[in-house]
Design a protein around this motif. Structure first.
Motif, mmCIF file in Angstrom:
data_model
loop_
_atom_site.group_PDB
_atom_site.id
_atom_site.type_symbol
_atom_site.label_atom_id
_atom_site.label_comp_id
_atom_site.label_asym_id
_atom_site.label_seq_id
_atom_site.Cartn_x
_atom_site.Cartn_y
_atom_site.Cartn_z
ATOM 1 N N PHE A 69 -15.911 17.766 42.567
ATOM 2 C CA PHE A 69 -14.769 17.066 43.378
ATOM 3 C C PHE A 69 -16.811 16.464 44.344
ATOM 4 O O PHE A 69 -16.864 15.311 45.013
ATOM 5 N N PHE A 70 -16.902 18.009 44.720
ATOM 6 C CA PHE A 70 -18.137 18.681 46.045
ATOM 7 C C PHE A 70 -19.410 16.995 45.469
ATOM 8 O O PHE A 70 -19.904 16.525 45.722
ATOM 9 N N SER A 71 -19.676 17.996 43.954
ATOM 10 C CA SER A 71 -20.563 16.784 43.353
ATOM 11 C C SER A 71 -20.400 15.101 43.240
ATOM 12 O O SER A 71 -21.368 13.808 43.856
ATOM 13 N N PHE A 72 -18.869 15.078 42.788
ATOM 14 C CA PHE A 72 -18.340 13.428 43.425
ATOM 15 C C PHE A 72 -18.891 13.112 44.495
ATOM 16 O O PHE A 72 -19.712 11.859 44.838
ATOM 17 N N PRO A 116 -4.363 30.029 45.811
ATOM 18 C CA PRO A 116 -5.539 28.977 45.968
ATOM 19 C C PRO A 116 -4.633 27.780 46.888
ATOM 20 O O PRO A 116 -3.901 27.615 47.025
ATOM 21 N N SER A 117 -5.098 26.942 47.437
ATOM 22 C CA SER A 117 -5.277 25.571 48.178
ATOM 23 C C SER A 117 -4.556 24.258 47.266
ATOM 24 O O SER A 117 -4.882 24.475 46.274
ATOM 25 N N PRO A 118 -3.501 23.581 47.991
ATOM 26 C CA PRO A 118 -3.433 22.656 47.046
ATOM 27 C C PRO A 118 -4.829 21.819 46.618
ATOM 28 O O PRO A 118 -5.325 22.363 47.589
ATOM 29 N N LEU A 119 -4.779 20.964 45.838
ATOM 30 C CA LEU A 119 -5.726 20.352 45.221
ATOM 31 C C LEU A 119 -5.850 18.820 46.309
ATOM 32 O O LEU A 119 -6.996 19.081 46.826
ATOM 33 N N GLN A 155 -10.064 29.971 39.208
ATOM 34 C CA GLN A 155 -11.093 29.330 38.407
ATOM 35 C C GLN A 155 -11.100 27.452 37.899
ATOM 36 O O GLN A 155 -12.419 27.030 38.150
ATOM 37 N N HIS A 156 -9.507 27.690 37.476
ATOM 38 C CA HIS A 156 -9.568 26.242 37.631
ATOM 39 C C HIS A 156 -10.329 25.567 39.131
ATOM 40 O O HIS A 156 -10.405 24.383 38.705
ATOM 41 N N LYS A 157 -9.572 26.033 39.850
ATOM 42 C CA LYS A 157 -9.760 25.467 40.983
ATOM 43 C C LYS A 157 -10.899 25.389 41.741
ATOM 44 O O LYS A 157 -11.760 24.390 41.983
ATOM 45 N N THR A 158 -11.358 25.856 41.118
ATOM 46 C CA THR A 158 -12.917 26.228 41.611
ATOM 47 C C THR A 158 -13.867 25.365 41.203
ATOM 48 O O THR A 158 -14.832 24.568 41.676
ATOM 49 N N GLY A 218 -14.947 27.740 48.635
ATOM 50 C CA GLY A 218 -14.800 29.113 47.559
ATOM 51 C C GLY A 218 -13.388 29.825 48.226
ATOM 52 O O GLY A 218 -12.632 29.981 47.652
ATOM 53 N N ASP A 219 -13.348 29.823 49.617
ATOM 54 C CA ASP A 219 -12.715 30.561 50.319
ATOM 55 C C ASP A 219 -11.386 30.022 50.040
ATOM 56 O O ASP A 219 -9.784 30.314 49.367
ATOM 57 N N LEU A 220 -10.825 29.049 49.800
ATOM 58 C CA LEU A 220 -9.647 27.784 49.491
ATOM 59 C C LEU A 220 -9.408 27.893 48.435
ATOM 60 O O LEU A 220 -8.570 27.732 47.986
ATOM 61 N N CYS A 221 -10.555 28.311 47.665
ATOM 62 C CA CYS A 221 -9.915 28.803 45.507
ATOM 63 C C CYS A 221 -9.355 29.256 45.780
ATOM 64 O O CYS A 221 -8.769 30.075 44.367
#
Length: 205
Positions: A187-190, A31-34, A178-181, A171-174
């Protein structure tokens, strides 16, 4: 005659080497960095800004150009129509894109460019209409209305072109984490809420 077990083994090998018609590029294993996920999720603010600005501003604006109350709702048909057609088509092709920039980024870049064109057409619809021959003394300005409707439709198509690949890129970056997703969706909703606030505020201003 070739033994049955050997035939089965050859068939299994062929199945492993031949990709199916539904084969898509696999996402990265790690997974990519946050911070990268947050940057990609921030695209939602721009997309939602466009939707909110449409809802708050564009119906009274088209009425100033001379579109009647009965005809104005037909312009809004482009939202559900483009959502029904554009997102599945873009999603299908982005899953199979082999660009060196990645599967999703070319569609996000194209959508952003289309948004810039649409905002220019909508913002300068009255000026462009006047340049093409509208009479400012008349209430109905048909050329300005034409420019506005074209820009409005382009904006809806571009927003739908952006939204699907952006979610898919998250989704690809996560990479199945599950935690990153969960964080990506949060963040998307925010950023969608931030875009709503800015869009409605800009419309009221």
């Amino acid at each position: 005659m070739e033994p049955l077990s050997s035939t089965k083994q050859n068939n299994n090998n062929n199945n492993l080497t031949k990709p199916s018609s539904l084969h898509v590029e696999t996402p990265p294993l790690e997974p990519s960095p946050l911070r990268k996920i947050i940057v990609v999720a921030s695209i939602a603010a721009g997309v939602q800004f466009g939707w909110a600005l449409q809802l708050s501003l564009l119906t009274p604006y088209v009425q100033l150009l001379g579109i009647s109350h009965t005809l104005a709702p037909y312009i809004w048909l482009c939202g559900p129509i483009s959502g029904m057609l554009v997102q599945p088509i873009v999603g299908y092709h982005s899953d199979r894109c082999t660009s060196r920039f990645g599967r999703r980024r070319p569609f996000i870049a194209a959508g952003s460019f289309a948004v810039a064109i649409a905002v220019f057409l909508i913002g300068y619809a009255a000026d462009l209409g006047h340049m093409f021959g509208d009479n400012l003394d008349k209430k109905v300005r048909p050329r300005a209305i034409g420019v506005f409707v074209v820009g409005f439709w382009i904006l809806d198509v571009a927003n739908n072109m952006l939204q699907g690949p952006c979610r898919a890129l998250l989704g690809d970056l996560c990479a199945g984490n599950q935690h990153k997703t969960r964080n990506a969706n949060a963040f998307f909703s925010f950023f969608m809420a931030v875009g709503n606030i800015l869009g409605y505020a800009a419309g009221s201003y």
